[in-house]
Enzyme design. Sequence first.
Site, PDB file in Angstrom:
ATOM      1  N   HIS A 239      14.200 -59.482 -40.240  1.00 29.91           N
ATOM      2  CA  HIS A 239      13.815 -58.050 -40.214  1.00 29.91           C
ATOM      3  C   HIS A 239      14.934 -57.167 -40.764  1.00 29.91           C
ATOM      4  CE1 HIS A 239      10.564 -59.301 -37.388  1.00 29.91           C
ATOM      5  NE2 HIS A 239      11.506 -60.102 -36.944  1.00 29.91           N
TER       6      HIS A 239
ATOM      7  N   SER B  93      26.782 -44.122 -64.646  1.00 28.84           N
ATOM      8  CA  SER B  93      25.902 -42.955 -64.608  1.00 28.84           C
ATOM      9  C   SER B  93      26.369 -41.955 -65.652  1.00 28.84           C
ATOM     10  CB  SER B  93      25.955 -42.316 -63.226  1.00 28.84           C
ATOM     11  OG  SER B  93      25.561 -40.961 -63.293  1.00 28.84           O
TER      12      SER B  93
ATOM     13  N   LYS C  35      30.038 -43.614 -60.401  1.00 35.15           N
ATOM     14  CA  LYS C  35      28.987 -44.596 -60.162  1.00 35.15           C
ATOM     15  C   LYS C  35      29.166 -45.910 -60.916  1.00 35.15           C
ATOM     16  CE  LYS C  35      25.687 -44.384 -58.101  1.00 35.15           C
ATOM     17  NZ  LYS C  35      24.382 -43.746 -58.311  1.00 35.15           N
TER      18      LYS C  35
ATOM     19  N   GLU D  68      18.194 -54.771 -60.594  1.00 37.05           N
ATOM     20  CA  GLU D  68      17.073 -53.829 -60.451  1.00 37.05           C
ATOM     21  C   GLU D  68      16.006 -54.089 -61.515  1.00 37.05           C
ATOM     22  OE1 GLU D  68      18.766 -49.666 -58.793  1.00 37.05           O
ATOM     23  OE2 GLU D  68      19.664 -50.326 -60.641  1.00 37.05           O
TER      24      GLU D  68
END
Length: 469
Positions: free
Chosen positions: A157, A278, A284, A291
């Site tokens: 979980h 970024s 970043k 992804e």
Amino acid sequence: MTKMVWGGRFSQETDALVNMLNASIGFDRRLYVYDIEGSVAHCRMLAKQNIISDEDASAMVVALGEIKRELDRGGFSSDDDYEDIHTLVEKALVDKVGALGKKIHTGRSRNDQVALDTRLYVRDVIHQVMGSIRDCRETILRLAEDHLDVLMPGYTHLQRAQPVLLSHHLMAYYEMLTRDYTRFEESQARVNVMPLGSAALAGATFDLDREMVAESLGFDQISRNSMDAVSDRDFVLDFLYNASMVMMHLSRLSEELVLWSTQEFGFIVISDAFSTGSSIMPQKKNPDLPELIRGKTGRAYGHLMGLLTTMKGLPLSYNKDMQEDKEALFDSADTVQMCLRVMGSLLGAVTFKTDTLKAATEKGYLVATDLADYLVGKGLTFREAHEIVGKMVVFAMGKNQELHELSLKEMKTYNRQIGEDVYAWLDPQLTVGRRNIPGGTGPDAVKNEIEMAKQQLKTEGGGRRTEGR
Ligand code: ARG
């Protein structure tokens, strides 16, 4: 306007709009190797059966070889001139050898031809994908071997559950990819069926030697029903499903890499070479690669659902709807190949922060189950022990402490039999060490799993490392 191969019964020129929707050359050109391979086999068989002469067959086989080389070099590049790859090859052949080239289509239809080409392609691409899956499994295996002493929290979980070995966690992905590998391997039997001779749908009238064609193209068997043979795309769907399964597994691993690289987890660092930045936030460093692998899983599923839906309402036998199989197939094949390759390299670019991983096993009561097991060792039933440890956890939480930080006196108020040995018992390293049950996270069990995996990689067949042809 070029003349269509089927132009005989038509008195009007085909409307340009028809070609726009109808033509598949824009995407089926990549079948050319298989189309020519199939044509050569068909041609040789026609000669052996005395349907065409040996000289005609030789001339055509030579010309087909030339056409292949021209296509290799990017020849016949104008899509406007051809409807699909089958007509391209046939027209090129007629251009080379004259009217004789028109004999190649004797006893053959584009319906069984496209089934053949697609089967040859799928058979090939399965080998390539299996090779890439194997590479990825080897990378995971290496990582698991290199990190055998690293502890980390195991989750259920997405809540910290019990300490595990990082290697054990990694090897779970090895298992998934091994099933994928096997699934592709098993699907080959259904792909490797030779459909030529089925002609349009009813079977050819000529005395074709189908077994000869099958043998020369390396097929295990010939199709047994011509109507099924020209309208079966189950083998494409098998591929799309198998590819979706790989993508699902890669996506789950990607999700973990994304999570683990966050400041919140801080379990891994992905090297700069495999990260992106970024355009506005200078600080970043983003995990775009995992992804994208996660994201591309959607299109693999989409292709599977798309073709299942295309096929669901089709009456026997061939219908042009089935031309829609190709873009789905090619895109899924390209996607799964690329993602497997990237994942393999990406994993090599990951550094595990072993101290953070270990520290994370010490916060969050991950050893609670082991404490309950300890009490079972003192003669309690597991349910009684579970209840007691639950209360101890609440107590410790109230003091903002972990179980091993409670004093022996405090512990004894929950059960008098708890002794000094409990502290050693609750060491995360030892909790893992007690799980050498086969398949468990104990170091010996994991070493054994790794050993078995190595043996498996050594003995299994299939799979090829080469890039597309
Ligand atoms: N491009 C077609 C396909 O991919 C080839 C078969 C065409 N057959 C036909 N009867 N129009 O399905």
